[in-house]
Structure formats: structure tokens, C-alpha cells
Scaffold this motif. Sequence first.
Motif, PDB file in Angstrom:
ATOM      1  N   ALA A   1       0.845  -1.193   0.000  1.00  0.00           N
ATOM      2  CA  ALA A   1       0.000   0.000   0.000  1.00  0.00           C
ATOM      3  C   ALA A   1       0.879   1.241   0.000  1.00  0.00           C
ATOM      4  O   ALA A   1       1.860   1.312   0.737  1.00  0.00           O
ATOM      5  CB  ALA A   1      -0.897  -0.002   1.227  1.00  0.00           C
ATOM      6  N   ASP A   2       0.543   2.199  -0.836  1.00  0.00           N
ATOM      7  CA  ASP A   2       1.191   3.504  -0.838  1.00  0.00           C
ATOM      8  C   ASP A   2       0.147   4.481  -0.311  1.00  0.00           C
ATOM      9  O   ASP A   2      -0.685   4.987  -1.065  1.00  0.00           O
ATOM     10  CB  ASP A   2       1.642   3.877  -2.245  1.00  0.00           C
ATOM     11  N   THR A   3       0.175   4.733   0.996  1.00  0.00           N
ATOM     12  CA  THR A   3      -0.854   5.563   1.619  1.00  0.00           C
ATOM     13  C   THR A   3      -0.754   7.020   1.200  1.00  0.00           C
ATOM     14  O   THR A   3      -1.761   7.720   1.184  1.00  0.00           O
ATOM     15  CB  THR A   3      -0.792   5.455   3.151  1.00  0.00           C
ATOM     16  N   VAL A   4       0.429   7.485   0.854  1.00  0.00           N
ATOM     17  CA  VAL A   4       0.594   8.875   0.432  1.00  0.00           C
ATOM     18  C   VAL A   4      -0.107   9.106  -0.903  1.00  0.00           C
ATOM     19  O   VAL A   4      -0.826  10.089  -1.091  1.00  0.00           O
ATOM     20  CB  VAL A   4       2.088   9.254   0.349  1.00  0.00           C
ATOM     21  N   ALA A   5       0.089   8.190  -1.838  1.00  0.00           N
ATOM     22  CA  ALA A   5      -0.525   8.323  -3.164  1.00  0.00           C
ATOM     23  C   ALA A   5      -1.923   7.710  -3.222  1.00  0.00           C
ATOM     24  O   ALA A   5      -2.597   7.796  -4.245  1.00  0.00           O
ATOM     25  CB  ALA A   5       0.359   7.669  -4.217  1.00  0.00           C
ATOM     26  N   ASP A   6      -2.341   7.060  -2.143  1.00  0.00           N
ATOM     27  CA  ASP A   6      -3.647   6.403  -2.064  1.00  0.00           C
ATOM     28  C   ASP A   6      -3.824   5.390  -3.198  1.00  0.00           C
ATOM     29  O   ASP A   6      -4.785   5.418  -3.957  1.00  0.00           O
ATOM     30  CB  ASP A   6      -4.775   7.433  -2.074  1.00  0.00           C
ATOM     31  N   ARG A   7      -2.835   4.519  -3.316  1.00  0.00           N
ATOM     32  CA  ARG A   7      -2.862   3.469  -4.340  1.00  0.00           C
ATOM     33  C   ARG A   7      -2.016   2.304  -3.865  1.00  0.00           C
ATOM     34  O   ARG A   7      -1.349   2.389  -2.841  1.00  0.00           O
ATOM     35  CB  ARG A   7      -2.345   4.012  -5.667  1.00  0.00           C
ATOM     36  N   SER A   8      -2.039   1.253  -4.611  1.00  0.00           N
ATOM     37  CA  SER A   8      -1.161   0.129  -4.295  1.00  0.00           C
ATOM     38  C   SER A   8      -0.080   0.026  -5.361  1.00  0.00           C
ATOM     39  O   SER A   8      -0.225   0.566  -6.457  1.00  0.00           O
ATOM     40  CB  SER A   8      -1.952  -1.178  -4.220  1.00  0.00           C
ATOM     41  N   ASP A   9       0.991  -0.642  -5.029  1.00  0.00           N
ATOM     42  CA  ASP A   9       2.086  -0.850  -5.965  1.00  0.00           C
ATOM     43  C   ASP A   9       2.416  -2.331  -5.946  1.00  0.00           C
ATOM     44  O   ASP A   9       2.533  -2.930  -4.870  1.00  0.00           O
ATOM     45  CB  ASP A   9       3.313  -0.025  -5.565  1.00  0.00           C
ATOM     46  N   SER A  10       2.530  -2.939  -7.100  1.00  0.00           N
ATOM     47  CA  SER A  10       2.885  -4.355  -7.161  1.00  0.00           C
ATOM     48  C   SER A  10       4.089  -4.549  -8.072  1.00  0.00           C
ATOM     49  O   SER A  10       4.230  -3.874  -9.094  1.00  0.00           O
ATOM     50  CB  SER A  10       1.703  -5.202  -7.634  1.00  0.00           C
ATOM     51  N   ASP A  11       4.949  -5.457  -7.659  1.00  0.00           N
ATOM     52  CA  ASP A  11       6.164  -5.778  -8.401  1.00  0.00           C
ATOM     53  C   ASP A  11       6.321  -7.287  -8.498  1.00  0.00           C
ATOM     54  O   ASP A  11       5.753  -8.040  -7.704  1.00  0.00           O
ATOM     55  CB  ASP A  11       7.389  -5.176  -7.701  1.00  0.00           C
ATOM     56  N   VAL A  12       7.126  -7.722  -9.459  1.00  0.00           N
ATOM     57  CA  VAL A  12       7.395  -9.143  -9.659  1.00  0.00           C
ATOM     58  C   VAL A  12       8.694  -9.508  -8.961  1.00  0.00           C
ATOM     59  O   VAL A  12       9.699  -8.793  -9.078  1.00  0.00           O
ATOM     60  CB  VAL A  12       7.468  -9.488 -11.171  1.00  0.00           C
ATOM     61  N   TRP A  13       8.680 -10.595  -8.235  1.00  0.00           N
ATOM     62  CA  TRP A  13       9.822 -11.139  -7.508  1.00  0.00           C
ATOM     63  C   TRP A  13      10.002 -12.588  -7.908  1.00  0.00           C
ATOM     64  O   TRP A  13       9.093 -13.213  -8.455  1.00  0.00           O
ATOM     65  CB  TRP A  13       9.575 -11.089  -6.007  1.00  0.00           C
ATOM     66  N   MET A  14      11.167 -13.143  -7.601  1.00  0.00           N
ATOM     67  CA  MET A  14      11.353 -14.588  -7.714  1.00  0.00           C
ATOM     68  C   MET A  14      12.219 -15.050  -6.550  1.00  0.00           C
ATOM     69  O   MET A  14      13.089 -14.321  -6.066  1.00  0.00           O
ATOM     70  CB  MET A  14      11.936 -15.013  -9.062  1.00  0.00           C
ATOM     71  N   THR A  15      11.928 -16.251  -6.073  1.00  0.00           N
ATOM     72  CA  THR A  15      12.639 -16.845  -4.945  1.00  0.00           C
ATOM     73  C   THR A  15      13.042 -18.257  -5.326  1.00  0.00           C
ATOM     74  O   THR A  15      12.262 -18.977  -5.944  1.00  0.00           O
ATOM     75  CB  THR A  15      11.745 -16.879  -3.689  1.00  0.00           C
ATOM     76  N   SER A  16      14.262 -18.641  -4.949  1.00  0.00           N
ATOM     77  CA  SER A  16      14.681 -20.017  -5.200  1.00  0.00           C
ATOM     78  C   SER A  16      13.814 -20.952  -4.367  1.00  0.00           C
ATOM     79  O   SER A  16      13.324 -20.579  -3.299  1.00  0.00           O
ATOM     80  CB  SER A  16      16.166 -20.204  -4.857  1.00  0.00           C
ATOM     81  N   TRP A  17      13.612 -22.140  -4.860  1.00  0.00           N
ATOM     82  CA  TRP A  17      12.714 -23.085  -4.208  1.00  0.00           C
ATOM     83  C   TRP A  17      13.139 -23.374  -2.764  1.00  0.00           C
ATOM     84  O   TRP A  17      12.308 -23.557  -1.896  1.00  0.00           O
ATOM     85  CB  TRP A  17      12.646 -24.383  -5.020  1.00  0.00           C
ATOM     86  N   ASP A  18      14.437 -23.334  -2.482  1.00  0.00           N
ATOM     87  CA  ASP A  18      14.920 -23.594  -1.124  1.00  0.00           C
ATOM     88  C   ASP A  18      14.863 -22.347  -0.238  1.00  0.00           C
ATOM     89  O   ASP A  18      15.166 -22.403   0.946  1.00  0.00           O
ATOM     90  CB  ASP A  18      16.338 -24.162  -1.135  1.00  0.00           C
ATOM     91  N   GLY A  19      14.481 -21.184  -0.825  1.00  0.00           N
ATOM     92  CA  GLY A  19      14.338 -19.959  -0.061  1.00  0.00           C
ATOM     93  C   GLY A  19      15.641 -19.230   0.232  1.00  0.00           C
ATOM     94  O   GLY A  19      15.645 -18.231   0.943  1.00  0.00           O
ATOM     95  N   LYS A  20      16.750 -19.684  -0.313  1.00  0.00           N
ATOM     96  CA  LYS A  20      18.052 -19.063  -0.025  1.00  0.00           C
ATOM     97  C   LYS A  20      18.303 -17.793  -0.823  1.00  0.00           C
ATOM     98  O   LYS A  20      19.119 -16.975  -0.418  1.00  0.00           O
ATOM     99  CB  LYS A  20      19.174 -20.068  -0.265  1.00  0.00           C
ATOM    100  N   ARG A  21      17.643 -17.621  -1.963  1.00  0.00           N
ATOM    101  CA  ARG A  21      17.845 -16.418  -2.790  1.00  0.00           C
ATOM    102  C   ARG A  21      16.503 -15.833  -3.178  1.00  0.00           C
ATOM    103  O   ARG A  21      15.608 -16.554  -3.621  1.00  0.00           O
ATOM    104  CB  ARG A  21      18.619 -16.769  -4.056  1.00  0.00           C
ATOM    105  N   THR A  22      16.378 -14.528  -3.025  1.00  0.00           N
ATOM    106  CA  THR A  22      15.178 -13.805  -3.449  1.00  0.00           C
ATOM    107  C   THR A  22      15.623 -12.606  -4.265  1.00  0.00           C
ATOM    108  O   THR A  22      16.535 -11.890  -3.867  1.00  0.00           O
ATOM    109  CB  THR A  22      14.355 -13.347  -2.233  1.00  0.00           C
ATOM    110  N   VAL A  23      14.973 -12.408  -5.414  1.00  0.00           N
ATOM    111  CA  VAL A  23      15.348 -11.330  -6.329  1.00  0.00           C
ATOM    112  C   VAL A  23      14.101 -10.534  -6.703  1.00  0.00           C
ATOM    113  O   VAL A  23      13.102 -11.114  -7.145  1.00  0.00           O
ATOM    114  CB  VAL A  23      16.000 -11.891  -7.614  1.00  0.00           C
ATOM    115  N   ARG A  24      14.168  -9.218  -6.514  1.00  0.00           N
ATOM    116  CA  ARG A  24      13.098  -8.351  -6.981  1.00  0.00           C
ATOM    117  C   ARG A  24      13.382  -8.040  -8.441  1.00  0.00           C
ATOM    118  O   ARG A  24      14.423  -7.487  -8.779  1.00  0.00           O
ATOM    119  CB  ARG A  24      13.064  -7.069  -6.154  1.00  0.00           C
ATOM    120  N   LEU A  25      12.444  -8.379  -9.316  1.00  0.00           N
ATOM    121  CA  LEU A  25      12.679  -8.247 -10.747  1.00  0.00           C
ATOM    122  C   LEU A  25      12.186  -6.922 -11.332  1.00  0.00           C
ATOM    123  O   LEU A  25      12.709  -6.471 -12.341  1.00  0.00           O
ATOM    124  CB  LEU A  25      12.024  -9.408 -11.493  1.00  0.00           C
ATOM    125  N   THR A  26      11.154  -6.325 -10.740  1.00  0.00           N
ATOM    126  CA  THR A  26      10.642  -5.052 -11.251  1.00  0.00           C
ATOM    127  C   THR A  26      10.561  -4.042 -10.116  1.00  0.00           C
ATOM    128  O   THR A  26      10.342  -4.409  -8.963  1.00  0.00           O
ATOM    129  CB  THR A  26       9.250  -5.211 -11.896  1.00  0.00           C
TER     130      THR A  26
END
Length: 139
Positions: free
Chosen positions: A60-85
Motif C-alpha cells: 500500500a502507498d498511503t501517500v498516493a492512495d494506491r497500491s504498488d505491485s512488483d514481480v519477484w522470484m525466490t529459489s525453491w529452497d528460499g536461499k535467494r530472493t530477487v526483486r525483478l521489477t
Amino acid sequence: MTGIAGWAGLFWIAVVAEGVMAQSPATRRLRVDDLNRLREVSGPEVSPEGAWVAYTVSTADTVADRSDSDVWMTSWDGKRTVRLTTSRSNEGAPRWSPDGRYLAFLSNRDDPREVQQVWLLDRAGGEAERVTDLPGGVS
């Protein structure tokens, strides 16, 4: 809520809310501003080789009164997480290419009509490329 996606979203909200409450040094009631810190995780997609999961995280972006969504990916074992957008436009609905090299997603970024188009991103890095330009957008 209908379907597995609705129940999965509710599950993630409960998990995050429990984490927020568990991190508090003293017990207190849940407040409205706590809800603004919650992250909604949706649309998980397992890569073709099964080593990664791509998903959407909405905040939630309360200042702009909107939401923001981005794409992420995580390795199946949970050891690596990468924000893609990271754009201020919403991105979501990630889908893997059959060989697992690319992720397609929907976004209204750079569209003067503010409709969603398909974007393609090399999962190894780089900038996403827009691959559709349909007047009514894509869903």
C-alpha cells in the motif's frame, strides 16, 4: 473469497500479520496503520525446472492512495530472493517461458492509455521489453 488464489492471499495476510505481532516487544492491539505495512503475495508460478518461484508482491502507498505491485522470484529452497521489477506502475501475473529463461508479466508502464500490456524480462537480468501494443490492453 473464491478459489485457491483467494484463500492463498488470506493465508499470506495471516502469516504476515502474525509476523508483525510477533516482532512487537510488547503485546498491543492491531492498528489500522499496521494493515498498511502488510504485503500481499499472489500469483505464484513455478519455473519449468522447478528451481524458482515467480510471484507478485503488492504494497500500500498511503501517500498516493494506491497500491504498488512488483514481480519477484525466490529459489525453491528460499536461499535467494530477487526483486525483478521496481517501476511505479503495477506489474503482475508472471509467467515463465517454456525454457525458463524469460518471465513475461503484465504492466501498464509506459502506456499512455494506462492499459496493461505484456512485457518480457530475461531472468538473468536487464530491462524488460514491451511485446504487445493492443489498444484495449491485455488481461
